[in-house]
Structure formats: structure tokens, C-alpha cells
Design a protein around this motif. Structure first.
Motif, mmCIF file in Angstrom:
data_model
loop_
_atom_site.group_PDB
_atom_site.id
_atom_site.type_symbol
_atom_site.label_atom_id
_atom_site.label_comp_id
_atom_site.label_asym_id
_atom_site.label_seq_id
_atom_site.Cartn_x
_atom_site.Cartn_y
_atom_site.Cartn_z
ATOM 1 N N MET A 1 5.195 1.162 0.052
ATOM 2 C CA MET A 1 5.073 2.180 -1.626
ATOM 3 C C MET A 1 4.815 1.310 -2.466
ATOM 4 S SD MET A 1 6.312 5.376 -2.053
ATOM 5 C CE MET A 1 5.345 5.921 -3.079
ATOM 6 N N GLN A 2 4.296 0.303 -2.772
ATOM 7 C CA GLN A 2 4.315 -0.130 -3.344
ATOM 8 C C GLN A 2 3.183 -0.605 -4.324
ATOM 9 O OE1 GLN A 2 5.530 -4.825 -3.750
ATOM 10 N NE2 GLN A 2 4.692 -5.125 -5.583
ATOM 11 N N ARG A 3 2.027 -0.404 -2.561
ATOM 12 C CA ARG A 3 0.627 -0.507 -3.214
ATOM 13 C C ARG A 3 0.371 0.402 -3.413
ATOM 14 N NH1 ARG A 3 -1.655 -5.313 -2.670
ATOM 15 N NH2 ARG A 3 -1.063 -6.745 -1.185
ATOM 16 N N VAL A 4 1.026 2.258 -3.147
ATOM 17 C CA VAL A 4 0.819 3.605 -3.635
ATOM 18 C C VAL A 4 0.978 3.387 -4.900
ATOM 19 C CG1 VAL A 4 1.262 5.597 -3.345
ATOM 20 C CG2 VAL A 4 1.117 4.559 -1.157
ATOM 21 N N VAL A 5 1.936 3.204 -5.117
ATOM 22 C CA VAL A 5 2.025 2.807 -6.871
ATOM 23 C C VAL A 5 0.931 2.113 -7.896
ATOM 24 C CG1 VAL A 5 3.634 1.969 -8.040
ATOM 25 C CG2 VAL A 5 4.900 2.771 -6.825
ATOM 26 N N GLU A 6 0.733 1.322 -7.186
ATOM 27 C CA GLU A 6 -0.244 0.108 -7.636
ATOM 28 C C GLU A 6 -1.757 0.427 -7.530
ATOM 29 O OE1 GLU A 6 1.830 -4.554 -7.528
ATOM 30 O OE2 GLU A 6 0.173 -3.692 -5.402
ATOM 31 N N ARG A 7 -2.038 1.297 -6.471
ATOM 32 C CA ARG A 7 -3.206 1.640 -6.504
ATOM 33 C C ARG A 7 -3.650 2.781 -6.016
ATOM 34 N NH1 ARG A 7 -3.096 -3.522 -4.277
ATOM 35 N NH2 ARG A 7 -4.139 -5.235 -5.801
ATOM 36 N N GLY A 8 -2.569 3.987 -5.472
ATOM 37 C CA GLY A 8 -2.389 5.202 -5.151
ATOM 38 C C GLY A 8 -3.010 5.913 -5.984
ATOM 39 N N THR A 9 -2.962 6.815 -5.120
ATOM 40 C CA THR A 9 -4.405 8.745 -5.926
ATOM 41 C C THR A 9 -2.751 9.234 -6.169
ATOM 42 O OG1 THR A 9 -5.614 9.424 -3.558
ATOM 43 C CG2 THR A 9 -6.502 7.949 -5.294
ATOM 44 N N MET A 10 -3.228 10.501 -6.537
ATOM 45 C CA MET A 10 -2.279 11.577 -6.729
ATOM 46 C C MET A 10 -2.016 11.549 -5.345
ATOM 47 S SD MET A 10 -1.022 10.935 -9.355
ATOM 48 C CE MET A 10 0.153 12.959 -8.486
ATOM 49 N N GLU A 11 -2.791 11.845 -4.497
ATOM 50 C CA GLU A 11 -2.697 12.624 -2.846
ATOM 51 C C GLU A 11 -2.072 11.978 -2.466
ATOM 52 O OE1 GLU A 11 -5.737 11.976 -4.859
ATOM 53 O OE2 GLU A 11 -6.021 14.623 -4.929
ATOM 54 N N ASP A 12 -2.651 9.988 -2.390
ATOM 55 C CA ASP A 12 -1.596 9.493 -1.895
ATOM 56 C C ASP A 12 -0.250 9.560 -2.042
ATOM 57 O OD1 ASP A 12 -3.752 7.491 -0.272
ATOM 58 O OD2 ASP A 12 -3.927 6.081 -2.270
ATOM 59 N N PHE A 13 0.833 9.518 -3.073
ATOM 60 C CA PHE A 13 1.638 10.020 -3.305
ATOM 61 C C PHE A 13 2.040 11.133 -2.701
ATOM 62 C CE2 PHE A 13 1.128 7.525 -7.205
ATOM 63 C CZ PHE A 13 2.729 7.054 -7.379
ATOM 64 N N TYR A 14 1.400 12.693 -2.733
ATOM 65 C CA TYR A 14 2.112 13.587 -2.058
ATOM 66 C C TYR A 14 2.099 12.957 -0.497
ATOM 67 C CZ TYR A 14 0.736 16.151 -5.993
ATOM 68 O OH TYR A 14 1.224 16.926 -7.206
ATOM 69 N N ILE A 17 5.734 11.105 -0.530
ATOM 70 C CA ILE A 17 6.438 11.726 -0.024
ATOM 71 C C ILE A 17 6.670 12.524 0.875
ATOM 72 C CG2 ILE A 17 7.447 13.869 -1.722
ATOM 73 C CD1 ILE A 17 5.873 12.990 -4.251
ATOM 74 N N ARG A 18 5.707 12.907 1.951
ATOM 75 C CA ARG A 18 5.769 14.030 3.054
ATOM 76 C C ARG A 18 6.129 13.068 3.813
ATOM 77 N NH1 ARG A 18 0.745 16.193 0.606
ATOM 78 N NH2 ARG A 18 0.298 14.971 2.191
ATOM 79 N N LEU A 19 5.907 11.947 4.214
ATOM 80 C CA LEU A 19 6.149 10.398 4.710
ATOM 81 C C LEU A 19 7.447 10.276 5.349
ATOM 82 C CD1 LEU A 19 5.152 9.177 7.244
ATOM 83 C CD2 LEU A 19 4.453 7.239 5.371
ATOM 84 N N TYR A 20 8.428 10.538 3.622
ATOM 85 C CA TYR A 20 9.350 9.428 3.446
ATOM 86 C C TYR A 20 10.271 10.749 3.449
ATOM 87 C CZ TYR A 20 7.166 5.028 3.217
ATOM 88 O OH TYR A 20 6.460 3.668 3.346
ATOM 89 N N GLY A 21 10.751 12.140 3.468
ATOM 90 C CA GLY A 21 11.322 12.809 2.841
ATOM 91 C C GLY A 21 11.824 14.095 1.758
ATOM 92 N N GLY A 22 10.504 13.508 1.038
ATOM 93 C CA GLY A 22 11.595 13.756 -0.749
ATOM 94 C C GLY A 22 11.101 12.468 -1.339
ATOM 95 N N ILE A 23 11.055 13.763 -2.683
ATOM 96 C CA ILE A 23 11.631 12.906 -4.122
ATOM 97 C C ILE A 23 12.384 11.735 -3.994
ATOM 98 C CG2 ILE A 23 11.129 12.944 -5.904
ATOM 99 C CD1 ILE A 23 9.534 15.544 -6.143
ATOM 100 N N ALA A 24 13.767 12.437 -3.896
ATOM 101 C CA ALA A 24 14.396 11.969 -3.565
ATOM 102 C C ALA A 24 14.637 10.232 -3.069
ATOM 103 C CB ALA A 24 15.750 12.721 -3.192
ATOM 104 N N ARG A 27 11.700 7.641 -4.073
ATOM 105 C CA ARG A 27 12.817 7.617 -5.566
ATOM 106 C C ARG A 27 13.404 6.601 -5.593
ATOM 107 N NH1 ARG A 27 14.956 12.150 -8.188
ATOM 108 N NH2 ARG A 27 13.272 12.170 -9.477
ATOM 109 N N GLU A 28 14.783 6.322 -4.339
ATOM 110 C CA GLU A 28 15.002 5.204 -4.198
ATOM 111 C C GLU A 28 14.581 4.386 -3.251
ATOM 112 O OE1 GLU A 28 18.676 5.260 -4.272
ATOM 113 O OE2 GLU A 28 18.192 6.601 -5.471
ATOM 114 N N ILE A 29 13.158 4.302 -2.600
ATOM 115 C CA ILE A 29 12.221 3.240 -2.051
ATOM 116 C C ILE A 29 11.904 2.627 -3.474
ATOM 117 C CG2 ILE A 29 10.370 3.156 -1.020
ATOM 118 C CD1 ILE A 29 11.154 5.156 1.156
ATOM 119 N N ILE A 30 11.508 3.276 -4.665
ATOM 120 C CA ILE A 30 10.458 2.494 -5.685
ATOM 121 C C ILE A 30 11.477 1.646 -6.113
ATOM 122 C CG2 ILE A 30 9.639 3.624 -7.968
ATOM 123 C CD1 ILE A 30 8.494 5.905 -6.671
#
Length: 70
Positions: A1-14, A17-24, A27-30
Motif C-alpha cells: 500500500m505504501q507504493r500505491v500512496v507514493e507512486r500510484g495512480t487513481m486507478e491503483d487506489f481503486y 480498495i477493491r483488493l482489500y475490501g473497502g475504504i475502511a 484506511r487502517e492499512i494506511i
């Protein structure tokens, strides 16, 4: 998740979110990411509705600064 925050696009964030089962879950991983730049910390706080004090990377940085200044 750190790499997504540092280098990812919005598609990577979406995808994360789908992979980890939701925004909640994302948020806990972040919250547990050990290091982030100031810009990335501000971004995740804005996007996910977090406070800097909730982030592990922020509290670690403060602890390190206190230790060095003691």
C-alpha cells in the motif's frame, strides 16, 4: 500500500480498495505505513479523512526528533 500512496495512480487506489475490501480496510492499512513523505501524509489525510496524529509514520517521526533533540 505504501507504493500505491507514493507512486500510484487513481486507478491503483481503486484497485487497492477493491483488493482489500473497502475504504475502511485501506484506511487502517494506511495508518500502519512506517514511512511517508510530508506530501504523501497530507494527501492520505485529505483523501481518507485522517489526522496526522493517527498515522504511524508521523508518530515515529516525532519520536525520532524528540530522541535526537534530547
Amino acid at each position: 500500500m505504501q507504493r500505491v500512496v507514493e507512486r500510484g495512480t487513481m486507478e491503483d487506489f481503486y484497485a487497492a480498495i477493491r483488493l482489500y475490501g473497502g475504504i475502511a480496510k485501506v484506511r487502517e492499512i494506511i495508518k500502519e505505513i512506517p514511512t511517508l513523505s510530508d506530501i504523501d501524509m497530507n494527501f492520505v489525510c485529505s483523501v481518507f479523512g485522517l489526522k496526522k496524529e493517527q498515522l504511524r509514520c508521523y508518530t515515529r517521526r516525532l519520536s525520532r526528533e524528540r530522541l535526537l533533540n534530547a
